[in-house]
Design a protein around this motif. Structure first.
Motif, short mmCIF file in Angstrom:
data_model
loop_
_atom_site.label_atom_id
_atom_site.label_comp_id
_atom_site.label_asym_id
_atom_site.label_seq_id
_atom_site.Cartn_x
_atom_site.Cartn_y
_atom_site.Cartn_z
N ASP A 5 -21.79 -12.55 3.38
CA ASP A 5 -21.82 -11.40 2.56
C ASP A 5 -20.58 -10.78 2.27
O ASP A 5 -20.08 -9.76 2.98
N LYS A 6 -19.96 -11.00 1.19
CA LYS A 6 -18.79 -10.50 0.75
C LYS A 6 -18.67 -8.98 0.56
O LYS A 6 -17.76 -8.25 0.17
N TYR A 7 -20.09 -8.56 -0.05
CA TYR A 7 -20.15 -7.13 -0.55
C TYR A 7 -19.78 -6.02 0.76
O TYR A 7 -19.74 -4.91 0.53
N GLN A 8 -19.78 -6.65 1.90
CA GLN A 8 -19.62 -5.48 2.93
C GLN A 8 -17.97 -5.37 3.32
O GLN A 8 -17.77 -4.60 4.23
N TYR A 9 -17.01 -6.27 2.58
CA TYR A 9 -15.97 -6.12 2.78
C TYR A 9 -15.20 -5.45 1.71
O TYR A 9 -15.72 -5.34 0.35
N PRO A 10 -14.19 -4.78 1.72
CA PRO A 10 -13.39 -3.97 0.43
C PRO A 10 -13.10 -5.07 -0.58
O PRO A 10 -12.92 -6.34 -0.39
N SER A 11 -12.98 -4.48 -1.84
CA SER A 11 -12.59 -5.31 -2.97
C SER A 11 -11.16 -6.02 -2.99
O SER A 11 -10.97 -6.83 -3.25
N GLY A 12 -10.20 -5.00 -2.29
CA GLY A 12 -8.94 -5.70 -2.10
C GLY A 12 -8.66 -7.02 -1.64
O GLY A 12 -7.84 -7.65 -1.56
N LEU A 13 -9.95 -7.21 -0.76
CA LEU A 13 -9.73 -8.54 0.24
C LEU A 13 -9.87 -9.69 -0.76
O LEU A 13 -9.30 -10.42 -0.49
N VAL A 14 -10.65 -9.69 -1.75
CA VAL A 14 -11.05 -10.81 -2.70
C VAL A 14 -9.62 -11.22 -3.36
O VAL A 14 -9.16 -12.43 -3.46
N LEU A 15 -8.59 -10.18 -3.75
CA LEU A 15 -7.53 -10.53 -4.38
C LEU A 15 -6.53 -11.25 -3.41
O LEU A 15 -5.81 -12.01 -3.55
N ILE A 16 -6.47 -10.78 -2.07
CA ILE A 16 -5.71 -11.33 -1.05
C ILE A 16 -6.24 -12.73 -0.76
O ILE A 16 -5.23 -13.78 -0.78
N LEU A 17 -7.53 -13.08 -0.81
CA LEU A 17 -7.95 -14.42 -0.54
C LEU A 17 -7.58 -15.39 -1.58
O LEU A 17 -7.18 -16.44 -1.40
N ASN A 18 -7.68 -14.59 -2.81
CA ASN A 18 -7.35 -15.35 -4.02
C ASN A 18 -5.89 -15.80 -4.32
O ASN A 18 -5.55 -16.88 -4.64
N GLU A 26 -2.63 -9.57 -11.81
CA GLU A 26 -1.81 -9.72 -10.58
C GLU A 26 -1.99 -11.06 -10.26
O GLU A 26 -0.87 -11.84 -9.62
N LEU A 27 -3.19 -11.73 -10.12
CA LEU A 27 -3.13 -13.13 -9.75
C LEU A 27 -2.52 -14.08 -10.78
O LEU A 27 -1.68 -15.29 -10.22
N LEU A 28 -2.67 -14.12 -11.95
CA LEU A 28 -1.95 -14.84 -12.85
C LEU A 28 -0.36 -14.87 -12.74
O LEU A 28 0.14 -15.67 -12.81
N ARG A 29 -0.02 -13.59 -12.61
CA ARG A 29 1.73 -13.05 -12.29
C ARG A 29 2.07 -14.16 -11.05
O ARG A 29 2.99 -14.64 -11.02
N TYR A 30 1.12 -14.01 -10.10
CA TYR A 30 1.63 -14.64 -8.84
C TYR A 30 1.42 -16.19 -9.02
O TYR A 30 2.37 -16.91 -8.52
N LEU A 31 0.63 -16.70 -9.86
CA LEU A 31 0.58 -18.31 -9.97
C LEU A 31 1.79 -18.45 -10.79
O LEU A 31 2.52 -19.75 -10.77
N HIS A 32 2.30 -17.76 -11.82
CA HIS A 32 3.36 -18.13 -12.86
C HIS A 32 4.84 -18.02 -11.87
O HIS A 32 5.55 -18.95 -11.80
N LYS A 33 4.56 -17.26 -10.94
CA LYS A 33 5.85 -17.13 -10.00
C LYS A 33 5.69 -18.20 -9.00
O LYS A 33 7.16 -18.78 -8.74
N LEU A 34 4.76 -18.87 -8.67
CA LEU A 34 4.84 -20.11 -7.88
C LEU A 34 5.27 -21.18 -8.39
O LEU A 34 5.61 -22.32 -7.95
N PHE A 35 4.92 -21.60 -9.73
CA PHE A 35 5.15 -22.68 -10.49
C PHE A 35 6.60 -22.44 -11.25
O PHE A 35 6.87 -23.22 -12.08
N LYS A 36 7.24 -21.27 -10.89
CA LYS A 36 8.36 -21.04 -11.68
C LYS A 36 9.58 -22.09 -11.38
O LYS A 36 10.47 -22.72 -12.66
N TYR A 37 9.62 -22.62 -10.34
CA TYR A 37 10.49 -23.48 -9.85
C TYR A 37 10.13 -24.68 -9.60
O TYR A 37 11.12 -25.57 -9.13
N ASP A 38 9.27 -25.20 -10.25
CA ASP A 38 8.67 -26.40 -10.34
C ASP A 38 9.45 -27.32 -11.30
O ASP A 38 9.60 -26.99 -12.49
#
Length: 477
Positions: free
Chosen positions: A302-315, A350-362
């Motif tokens: 039941d993910k609705y019992q947890y704060p919305s910021g947790l979803v971004l952390i997991l992603n 924010e998630l897309l920026r993090y993905l671009h940062k991960l593949f920047k030095y590929d």
């Protein structure tokens, strides 16, 4: 950042470690074809699809290669009247054969070096995008203009060229030209051949030092005493020993090589469909021919019992693991990722920026597309080399024989922790020695060893199987 290079020339394996974590895994098996230069003849022409099939005779399965009209120098801005059946061409493989498809060829030959790439049939000058300094870029443009009058051909400056002097660049330029002259002489002496291999880059020690070594490398581990002299020669040839004087070279025995680095367990982890995440949750990776599907699961009922910021952390945690798995498995093509649903547009950006940062030095070019209406992220990655799944499929017949051996079934029942993919890596540890002994048997021509032809075949078969079983038992122990 600590960088270590592990090279096992006995087994054609190499790995790059960044801060103790596996960053890149290299398997240079006998099916490696990328960069090979062939002298072939035109077999068939298809004007409707603007393609040509050229006979290069790689092996029994792949006898022809595919070449598009845009990759032909002779047909540029012309029609097909210049193409003749059985016409001889010098071609290079730019995309390996995979899943039954023939390899793709080109007539734009490129001879790689550590600091330069020489293109003898073009006049293109290119500078790496990683060289961002305007002064360095203008300097390399002037240097290319000075080098061209001495010899025709294109030149590509790598990022490592900005860290060395111009004398080293000119020296490598001359060495690459000499290599191309040797290839031309071999081709002219064998014009009667229908297909011929002119150049093959199959030395893993040379390839790793040329492509993956840099000034941040602190140590190199090898498994053969004979490779120390070769390694020092390659470092001296590319002037690496003078630039990095703190480099250390270690020689490890085969037992320490397996116990310290555990290559077979790494392959076993990277070949599983399910990958566990650090805080919670897991991801599923399904590979198809040119499509890869990745599904992210939170593992929360039941993910609705947890704060919305947790979803971004997991992603974000899943994105970091996804980027790591894509690089390690060498996944290419179209990659579709289904992250945990996020309603906030700010979190998606924010998630897309993090993905671009991960593949920047590929090293391989990767493009990330924004979120679709269904909440999916599309990633496209250029195909360079083979993935772990393709290497397993190419050697499936051999490894299925190993799995059926009775002693290996005993190890599986005792829970040694190996799966069918890690069998590939473990079996590579003694495949070289088996090939060495089989070549020795072929070269032996004394009549006193075997009396009859039937006994020769029987003895060779028994010797080969017995050698495989004994070596496999030794390495598993």
């Amino acid at each position: 950042m600590e960088k270590h290079i592990i090279i096992s020339s006995l087994n054609n394996l190499a790995a790059i470690l960044h801060n103790g974590c596996l960053y890149k895994f290299v398997v240079n098996d006998h099916t490696y074809q990328l960069g090979n230069i062939y002298f072939g003849s035109i077999a068939r022409v298809f004007p409707t699809i603007k393609s040509i099939f050229i006979t290069i005779q790689i092996n029994r399965k792949y006898q022809n290669g595919f070449i598009h009209v845009n990759d032909l120098l002779a047909t540029k801005n012309r029609n097909y009247s210049v193409i003749i059946l059985k016409q001889k061409l010098c071609v290079q493989i730019i995309k390996e054969a995979f899943f039954g498809k023939n390899p793709r060829l080109t007539t734009h030959i490129n001879i790689p070096g550590k600091y330069l790439i020489f293109s003898p049939v073009t006049n293109i000058m290119y500078i790496s995008r990683k060289i961002s300094n305007i002064t360095d870029r203008e300097y390399f443009k002037s240097l290319a203009l000075l080098l061209r009058p001495y010899s025709l051909g294109g030149i590509f400056f790598k990022f490592q060229a900005s860290q060395i002097s111009d004398e080293i660049i000119i020296e490598e330029w001359q060495n690459l030209k000499s290599r191309w002259i040797i290839i031309l002489k071999i081709m002219l002496c064998n014009t009667h051949e229908q297909s011929l291999l002119l150049y093959k880059d199959n030395n893993i020690l040379k390839k790793v030092i040329r492509d993956l070594y840099n000034l941040q490398t602190q140590a190199i581990f090898i498994d053969r005493i004979e490779d120390r002299k070769k390694l020092r020669n390659y470092l001296k040839y590319w002037h690496c020993s003078t630039l990095n004087k703190t480099l250390k070279i270690y020689i490890l025995s085969l037992n320490h090589f397996l116990s310290n680095f555990q290559f077979h367990t790494v392959i076993a982890k990277t070949s599983k469909c399910r990958v566990e995440l650090v805080p919670t949750g897991y991801i599923f990776i399904e590979n198809f021919e040119a499509l890869t599907l990745i599904d992210v699961n939170s593992g929360i009922i039941d993910k609705y019992q947890y704060p919305s910021g947790l979803v971004l952390i997991l992603n974000c945690s899943a994105a970091k693991e996804i980027a790591y798995q894509i690089k390690i498995r060498n996944i290419s093509g179209i990659i579709i990722v289904d992250f945990i649903d996020m309603t906030s547009k700010k979190d998606q950006l924010e998630l897309l920026r993090y993905l671009h940062k991960l593949f920047k030095y590929d090293i391989i070019s990767t493009q990330i597309v924004q979120f679709s209406e269904l909440g999916l992220v599309e990633i496209t990655r250029k195909r360079v080399g083979k993935s772990i799944l393709e290497i397993w499929n190419n050697n499936q017949t051999y490894f299925s024989f190993i799995m059926k051996l009775p002693f290996f079934q005993d190890y599986l029942t005792t829970g040694i922790g190996l799966n069918k993919y890690s069998i590939y890596l473990v079996s590579k540890l003694f495949l070289n020695s088996v090939v060495h002994h089989s070549i020795y048997l072929k070269e032996t021509s004394h009549p006193d060893i075997f009396l009859l032809n039937k006994r020769i075949e029987c003895s060779k078969t028994k010797y080969f199987i017995n050698r495989v079983v004994q070596n496999f038992k030794f390495y598993l122990k």
